[in-house]
Enzyme design. Sequence first.
Site, PDB file in Angstrom:
ATOM      1  N   ASP A 154     -50.824 -79.062  -9.860  1.00  0.00           N
ATOM      2  CA  ASP A 154     -49.601 -78.564 -10.470  1.00  0.00           C
ATOM      3  C   ASP A 154     -48.767 -78.037  -9.311  1.00  0.00           C
ATOM      4  OD1 ASP A 154     -48.930 -76.774 -13.575  1.00  0.00           O
ATOM      5  OD2 ASP A 154     -47.597 -77.677 -12.096  1.00  0.00           O
TER       6      ASP A 154
HETATM    7  C1  GLC Z   1     -44.648 -76.815 -13.631  1.00  0.00           C
HETATM    8  C2  GLC Z   1     -45.543 -77.174 -14.795  1.00  0.00           C
HETATM    9  C3  GLC Z   1     -45.941 -78.619 -14.811  1.00  0.00           C
HETATM   10  C4  GLC Z   1     -44.766 -79.445 -14.312  1.00  0.00           C
HETATM   11  C5  GLC Z   1     -44.620 -79.142 -12.838  1.00  0.00           C
HETATM   12  C6  GLC Z   1     -43.404 -79.841 -12.224  1.00  0.00           C
HETATM   13  O1  GLC Z   1     -44.992 -75.580 -13.098  1.00  0.00           O
HETATM   14  O2  GLC Z   1     -46.723 -76.375 -14.962  1.00  0.00           O
HETATM   15  O3  GLC Z   1     -46.291 -78.952 -16.167  1.00  0.00           O
HETATM   16  O4  GLC Z   1     -45.002 -80.823 -14.506  1.00  0.00           O
HETATM   17  O5  GLC Z   1     -44.553 -77.757 -12.574  1.00  0.00           O
HETATM   18  O6  GLC Z   1     -42.227 -79.299 -12.728  1.00  0.00           O
END
Ligand code: GLC
Length: 683
Positions: A219
């Site tokens: 993430d």
């Molecule tokens: C965010 C979310 C994830 C998302 C990523 C990119 O923090 O937790 O679901 O796809 O970052 O934006």
Amino acid sequence: MKIDISTLTLEEKLRLLTGKDAWRTYDANGKISSVFVSDGPHGLRKVADNGETVKATAMPNLSTVANGWSREAAYLDGRTIADECIKNDVDVILAPGVNIKRTPLCGRNFEYLSEDPFLAGTLAKEYIAGVQSKGVGTSLKHFCANNCEEDRLSKTSEIDERTLKEIYLTAFEIALSSKPWTVMCAYNLINGVYASENKYLLKDILRDEFGFDGVVVSDWGAVQSGFRRMRAGLDLEMPFRDHSYDDLKKAYDKGLIDDEMINTSVEHILKLVEKAKNAKKKVEFTDEERHENAVKIAEEGIVLLKNDDGILPLNPGTLNGGAGLSGNVAVERLEQITTAGGVLIIGDKSVNPPLGGGGSAYVETAFKQRDLKSLLKDKMSELQVEYCNRSVMSPYASKETYVRAKKASAVIVCVGNDRSVETEGRDRASIKLHADEEKAINRLATINENVIVVVYAGSAIDVSGWIDSAKAVVWAGFSGEGVNEALADILTGKVCPSGKLAETLPTSLEDTYCGSSLGSPFVERYDDGIFVGYRYYDAADKEVAFPFGFGLSYAEFEYSDLAIEKKGELDYAVSFNVKNVSGVDGKEVSQVYVKDVFATVARPEKELKGFSKDLVKSGETVRVTVPLNARSFAYYNTAMKKWMVENGEFEILVCSSSREVRLKASIFIDLPEETQQSVYYLD
Ligand code: GLC
């Protein structure tokens, strides 16, 4: 042609293991194609290089897709979203999220599917297949046990092995059968180890047990340590961060990571690059068709929770494609509604409906919403529809509003949440509506007996404060740019509602297992174990406001003729009739639960192991068949480290909701002795 890893320098390899920027993989100055990734589960949210967010079709949130219980709709959702990825050169959409709804307080429940892993995994599998059928990749997320938002970067989910296997991993396991190109690890820790460096989860489970062979991506900002994530098997750190390369180079020079680890992850990423480069991509819908798909999927997922005196649909004449209801019900109702005083719509959500929850899943749409009033007028020209622009939500609403509400033959009150209430990064503190909205519903019920409440929300709401004041309740959910068109079709009767809840509506927050507390900022103990959602309310023998799997229809269905055919050692075909005994064509979601009548471990009262959504025309009967297999009966035995089916009686429950058993029968499983507990002592 595929890049030969031997042509890459160590520096190129190490840089390939970290992002080039926020949304791209490293391209070695053009030597390697870059893969472009973007959010999100409810439509494309691409942040262009100039910082602007590209406009796209705002599809229903996954919570609405789940309330639809439709494999076809989930697949269509994926295909529709893939279109705009192709049009905007996005290779991978960072979706779907399948985290289990352990508490209704979780700020991102709107973005997830269900409290039940079988339903969540089955629909996610279809969504992934839909997206990837178009040559666009997906990212199954957030692996795993990311079940609340507060302190998500520092909190550990403390979970026993059986609960992890049976509840928090199962949705991923089922969805993986659609071979998502990537899996995204969660921010949180699981049993004291960050998901991004949890070798047990990323290697032993995801790779070795589940057979995942794609890219494991972090993430955004979830990596804590360059070398620990490499040793755990996390291939790609996103987004780019200045120190990422240096971390890896230092770790390599110290011998903390080796060529084998590096090459394994580089090969995973090069395979992803090849997939993205060689995929056959084809846009198949026009803008209008994508919008129509959003409306269709919303119609599948809107849930009719209450409909006393059959007050809905407003115009029975439009049922059955305009053939209307037989008898004079239609005429009577239409006269009552249209002549007496028409319908008054109250609440600015009817004009600006919330399309979805907040954060990375929020989609900026170019579509101009039409208000519910004008949409109802379109479908029922004879209907007098007024909109009250003075919101009665404030306790001091004008007297004129109440006079108009008294005169109307029905009042539609639009209430609920929006993305400031349900959002990534923050959990809710309450599951009640705003106090003024509750007050308005109760006040209006004192002057008009026909109050119809429309709820826009992405997760459970405590309805106890006003449910008795409402004659009808329609759960609109967070259903994208097509929500008001879908609502108008359902309220007028052009479409027969067929949605069913994928998340229990508890009687109150206090009645949920977690209550109002989400543990300490550092540790959340999952000591409810496998008893999550309806599994908990059943085990605790608790009343609920509306049960998992519940939803009304304008039609009426009867179930009969249950037959269970043994097709193999643990393979069964469960068949039964669903008859539509009403004058209205409709779709019915039938659900098959399994109960282990006598187990040597604690097991839920029932567990969802199959379902089917079928169109059953008025007066007709459909024969439904739902397959069961070994995992339909198994629990995870931590002493034997294996999924175990214990011999004995199992009840097969055919239900219209988790609390309405329509048919049931028992089967007796009698496996060879060596498959039972005794084998443990033979070792
Ligand atoms: C965010 C979310 C994830 C998302 C990523 C990119 O923090 O937790 O679901 O796809 O970052 O934006």
